[in-house]
Design a protein around this motif. Structure first.
Motif, PDB file in Angstrom:
ATOM      1  N   ALA A  10       0.997  -1.221   0.105  1.00 52.02           N
ATOM      2  CA  ALA A  10       0.030   0.046  -0.073  1.00 52.02           C
ATOM      3  C   ALA A  10       0.842   1.479   0.091  1.00 52.02           C
ATOM      4  O   ALA A  10       0.552   2.086  -0.489  1.00 52.02           O
ATOM      5  CB  ALA A  10      -0.916   0.196   1.253  1.00 52.02           C
ATOM      6  N   SER A  11       1.935   1.304   0.784  1.00 54.59           N
ATOM      7  CA  SER A  11       2.745   2.588   0.931  1.00 54.59           C
ATOM      8  C   SER A  11       3.403   2.548  -0.621  1.00 54.59           C
ATOM      9  O   SER A  11       3.635   3.798  -0.911  1.00 54.59           O
ATOM     10  CB  SER A  11       3.969   2.207   1.783  1.00 54.59           C
ATOM     11  N   ARG A  12       3.782   1.529  -1.362  1.00 52.44           N
ATOM     12  CA  ARG A  12       4.346   1.692  -2.662  1.00 52.44           C
ATOM     13  C   ARG A  12       3.250   2.199  -3.346  1.00 52.44           C
ATOM     14  O   ARG A  12       3.689   3.086  -4.316  1.00 52.44           O
ATOM     15  CB  ARG A  12       4.941   0.371  -3.141  1.00 52.44           C
ATOM     16  N   TRP A  34       1.792  -3.091   8.016  1.00 55.74           N
ATOM     17  CA  TRP A  34       2.871  -2.559   7.726  1.00 55.74           C
ATOM     18  C   TRP A  34       2.756  -2.654   5.905  1.00 55.74           C
ATOM     19  O   TRP A  34       3.136  -1.758   5.074  1.00 55.74           O
ATOM     20  CB  TRP A  34       4.375  -3.348   7.984  1.00 55.74           C
ATOM     21  N   ASP A  35       2.174  -3.886   5.708  1.00 52.92           N
ATOM     22  CA  ASP A  35       1.989  -4.039   4.129  1.00 52.92           C
ATOM     23  C   ASP A  35       0.824  -3.524   3.453  1.00 52.92           C
ATOM     24  O   ASP A  35       0.579  -3.248   2.376  1.00 52.92           O
ATOM     25  CB  ASP A  35       2.036  -5.668   3.924  1.00 52.92           C
ATOM     26  N   THR A  36      -0.347  -3.356   4.382  1.00 51.96           N
ATOM     27  CA  THR A  36      -1.705  -2.934   3.785  1.00 51.96           C
ATOM     28  C   THR A  36      -2.213  -1.511   4.225  1.00 51.96           C
ATOM     29  O   THR A  36      -2.971  -1.169   3.596  1.00 51.96           O
ATOM     30  CB  THR A  36      -2.701  -3.835   4.334  1.00 51.96           C
ATOM     31  N   LEU A  37      -1.328  -0.834   5.048  1.00 55.69           N
ATOM     32  CA  LEU A  37      -1.783   0.527   5.208  1.00 55.69           C
ATOM     33  C   LEU A  37      -0.960   1.408   4.410  1.00 55.69           C
ATOM     34  O   LEU A  37       0.388   1.544   4.183  1.00 55.69           O
ATOM     35  CB  LEU A  37      -1.204   0.880   6.727  1.00 55.69           C
ATOM     36  N   VAL A  38      -1.770   2.714   3.771  1.00 55.68           N
ATOM     37  CA  VAL A  38      -1.030   3.663   3.124  1.00 55.68           C
ATOM     38  C   VAL A  38      -0.294   4.501   4.127  1.00 55.68           C
ATOM     39  O   VAL A  38       0.544   5.307   3.616  1.00 55.68           O
ATOM     40  CB  VAL A  38      -2.149   4.480   2.292  1.00 55.68           C
ATOM     41  N   TRP A  57      -8.197  -3.620   3.842  1.00 57.40           N
ATOM     42  CA  TRP A  57      -7.974  -4.335   2.748  1.00 57.40           C
ATOM     43  C   TRP A  57      -8.430  -3.736   1.470  1.00 57.40           C
ATOM     44  O   TRP A  57      -7.615  -3.419   0.462  1.00 57.40           O
ATOM     45  CB  TRP A  57      -8.265  -5.924   2.733  1.00 57.40           C
ATOM     46  N   GLN A  58      -9.564  -3.018   1.580  1.00 55.65           N
ATOM     47  CA  GLN A  58     -10.038  -2.182   0.404  1.00 55.65           C
ATOM     48  C   GLN A  58      -9.520  -0.801   0.372  1.00 55.65           C
ATOM     49  O   GLN A  58      -9.869  -0.405  -0.790  1.00 55.65           O
ATOM     50  CB  GLN A  58     -11.648  -2.551   0.369  1.00 55.65           C
ATOM     51  N   THR A  59      -9.284  -0.086   1.298  1.00 53.96           N
ATOM     52  CA  THR A  59      -8.721   1.336   1.291  1.00 53.96           C
ATOM     53  C   THR A  59      -7.609   1.457   1.808  1.00 53.96           C
ATOM     54  O   THR A  59      -7.214   2.778   1.513  1.00 53.96           O
ATOM     55  CB  THR A  59      -9.890   1.812   2.208  1.00 53.96           C
ATOM     56  N   GLY A  60      -6.834   0.689   2.319  1.00 50.87           N
ATOM     57  CA  GLY A  60      -5.306   0.866   2.783  1.00 50.87           C
ATOM     58  C   GLY A  60      -5.570   1.720   4.020  1.00 50.87           C
ATOM     59  O   GLY A  60      -4.362   2.406   4.367  1.00 50.87           O
ATOM     60  N   TYR A  61      -6.631   1.784   4.745  1.00 56.94           N
ATOM     61  CA  TYR A  61      -6.675   2.367   6.030  1.00 56.94           C
ATOM     62  C   TYR A  61      -7.839   1.777   6.786  1.00 56.94           C
ATOM     63  O   TYR A  61      -8.541   1.013   6.436  1.00 56.94           O
ATOM     64  CB  TYR A  61      -7.383   3.992   5.347  1.00 56.94           C
ATOM     65  N   MET A  62      -7.655   2.292   8.251  1.00 57.55           N
ATOM     66  CA  MET A  62      -8.691   1.770   9.275  1.00 57.55           C
ATOM     67  C   MET A  62      -8.810   2.970  10.134  1.00 57.55           C
ATOM     68  O   MET A  62      -7.775   3.542  10.605  1.00 57.55           O
ATOM     69  CB  MET A  62      -8.308   0.564   9.864  1.00 57.55           C
ATOM     70  N   HIS A  63      -9.962   3.225  10.510  1.00 61.27           N
ATOM     71  CA  HIS A  63     -10.315   4.236  11.462  1.00 61.27           C
ATOM     72  C   HIS A  63      -9.749   3.850  12.907  1.00 61.27           C
ATOM     73  O   HIS A  63      -9.534   2.634  13.205  1.00 61.27           O
ATOM     74  CB  HIS A  63     -11.669   4.252  11.673  1.00 61.27           C
TER      75      HIS A  63
END
Length: 484
Positions: free
Chosen positions: A51-53, A374-378, A341-347
């Motif tokens: 997601a960071s990439r 680490w892999d999934t968060l923007v 997973w769908q947005t790269g973010y979680m509240h």
């Protein structure tokens, strides 16, 4: 004779405004060569996740456009950061290299060695603070030591006064006329291939400096006043969502601080009370996390409280995979993991619920959760990610006590009572009445036929975790058999 240039090394500071390294380079009057290096070797396992990439690709494109608008193109190179910079110094006969500091342990080691090597070659090196309100070593208690818990850290920050004013973006940059050969960003393949798991990202995120500034303005106008109470409700648009912009340096914390304070003064409010103070404290929590990492370089890999290394984590992949996929049978947890997973973010409230469920109800090692985020968060940030996971696990600084275990049913009922958030991400629960939404296993038969049963009994999971943590704190052997 052509004047020798300054190499401006962009890293996690992808903006023109309030960029002290850029400002100093411009003030020198020398021609400038801006460069970004994609270094996937130096960080080791903490190289940017998927997601960071995705975000990095968009952010570099936006920075390139901003620089091109003032006739100073951004050079892209791929390789080990130190080697690429030294090579560019030789290619251009640069007289200096300027950069803004990073605080990850691998970055500090790299930058220290590179600075020494360049100085040995009679190349000037200057580094600056663009990422934090204050340097970690500036924030001290009255006894002169770094604060180890958050409340004294906040007080120490306030005693330092306001951070330095934000600097303006340059209107013109003296560029290097003969630009060395560089890479095309498309050739870095930062975007996902098929299947494109990031297909929904562009509708939600617009990386770049101007987007970050606009987002801050909208937050101050529309959400700041209700932030303190509203920030816990995931269906309400009352958080800033600035975290990825801050991580990549598209906006700086000084800009956030000063613009927030100015907004309050303009609207006749005290910036150090109520919602505004709460928002500024969250900005300082980010600083506190960076200080923890600075003083504890093993924070992402080892428990800050070493006795927690003896905790009897369950090594099974099955519960971890169910958690990662949002298939735990616990509605608020599944909603959060699917949003991620769908947005790269979680509240943030839901992040705490999901993390507590993994670490305590499932007794999965916090490092597995840290790696997934680490892999999934923007907004994956090494300091914030590690410090937050250790806080939930009870092994870090200012950590939640071991007996604080979030009840995901009660958390869902309190913060998503009518299910606007949960039903959006878990449509299998669309027809479940509100009273059963967060505990569908108690609902009348067939009200949620396509939804999973819970992978763990919540009461059992809580009791097992409490036993394990209690035995650990009492110095007793904590094997799974003793805790079951």
């Amino acid at each position: 004779m052509t004047e020798r240039p300054i190499i401006l090394w962009f890293r996690q500071d992808l903006r023109l405004g309030d960029n002290p390294a850029l400002a100093a380079a411009v003030a020198s009057g020398a021609p400038i060569l801006p460069v970004f290096v994609l270094d996937e070797e130096t960080p080791g396992k903490w190289s940017p996740g998927g997601a960071s990439r995705w975000w990095l690709h968009q952010s570099l494109y936006a920075l390139g456009q901003s620089l091109a608008a003032i006739d100073c193109p951004l050079l892209l190179r791929r390789g080990t950061g130190a080697e690429v910079i030294r090579s560019l110094v030789a290619e251009t006969d640069a007289r200096a290299v300027y950069w803004n500091r990073c605080y990850e342990p691998f970055a500090i080691l790299r930058d220290t060695a590179l600075k020494n090597a360049l100085k040995d070659d009679d190349v000037e090196v200057e580094s600056f603070n663009a990422a934090l309100l204050f340097e970690p070593w500036q924030v001290k208690t009255k006894s002169g030591t770094p604060p180890k818990v958050y409340s004294p850290y906040w007080r120490a920050i306030r005693l330092l006064g306001d951070p330095e004013p934000e600097g303006a973006a340059p209107e013109k940059i003296s560029r290097l006329r003969e630009i060395p050969a560089g890479d095309r960003i498309e050739d870095w393949h930062l975007q996902p291939s098929q299947p494109d798991w990031a297909s929904g990202f562009p509708a939600l995120w617009l990386p770049g400096e101007q987007s970050a500034l606009n987002k801050l303005d909208r937050f101050l106008e529309n959400a700041l006043e209700d932030y303190k109470t509203g920030r816990d409700f995931p269906s309400k648009p009352l958080v800033s969502r600035l975290s990825p912009h801050l991580h990549f340096g598209e906006i700086g914390p000084r800009q956030v601080w000063h613009r927030t304070v100015a907004h309050c003064i303009t609207t006749g409010r005290d910036p150090f009370t109520g919602s505004t103070e709460h928002f500024l404290k969250e900005l300082v929590w980010r600083e506190f996390s960076h200080a923890q990492l600075y003083y504890n370089p093993t924070l992402p890999d080892a428990c800050l409280r070493p006795e927690y290394e003896g905790f009897p984590w369950i090594g099974s992949e099955k519960p971890l995979r169910a958690w990662q996929r949002g298939q735990t049978g616990i509605p608020i947890v599944d909603a959060g993991m699917r949003e991620l997973w769908q947005t790269g973010y979680m509240h943030n409230r839901v992040r705490m619920i999901c993390a507590s469920f993994l670490v305590k109800h499932l007794m999965v090692d916090w490092r597995a959760g840290e790696a997934w985020f680490w892999d999934t968060l923007v907004d994956a940030d090494l300091a914030s990610n590690a410090a937050s996971w250790q806080w939930v696990a009870g092994s870090g600084a200012d950590a939640a006590p071991y007996f604080r275990i979030f009840n995901p049913v009660l958390q869902g009922e309190k913060f998503d009572k009518h299910g606007e958030y949960t039903r959006h991400w878990v449509p299998e629960l669309s027809n479940v009445p509100d009273r059963y939404l967060h505990k569908p296993w108690e609902a009348p038969e067939n009200s949620a036929p396509d939804y999973n049963s819970p992978i763990v009994d919540l009461a059992f999971g809580r009791a097992r975790a409490l036993t394990a943590f209690k035995r650990l704190n009492e110095g007793l052997p904590s094997d799974i058999a003793a805790c079951a």
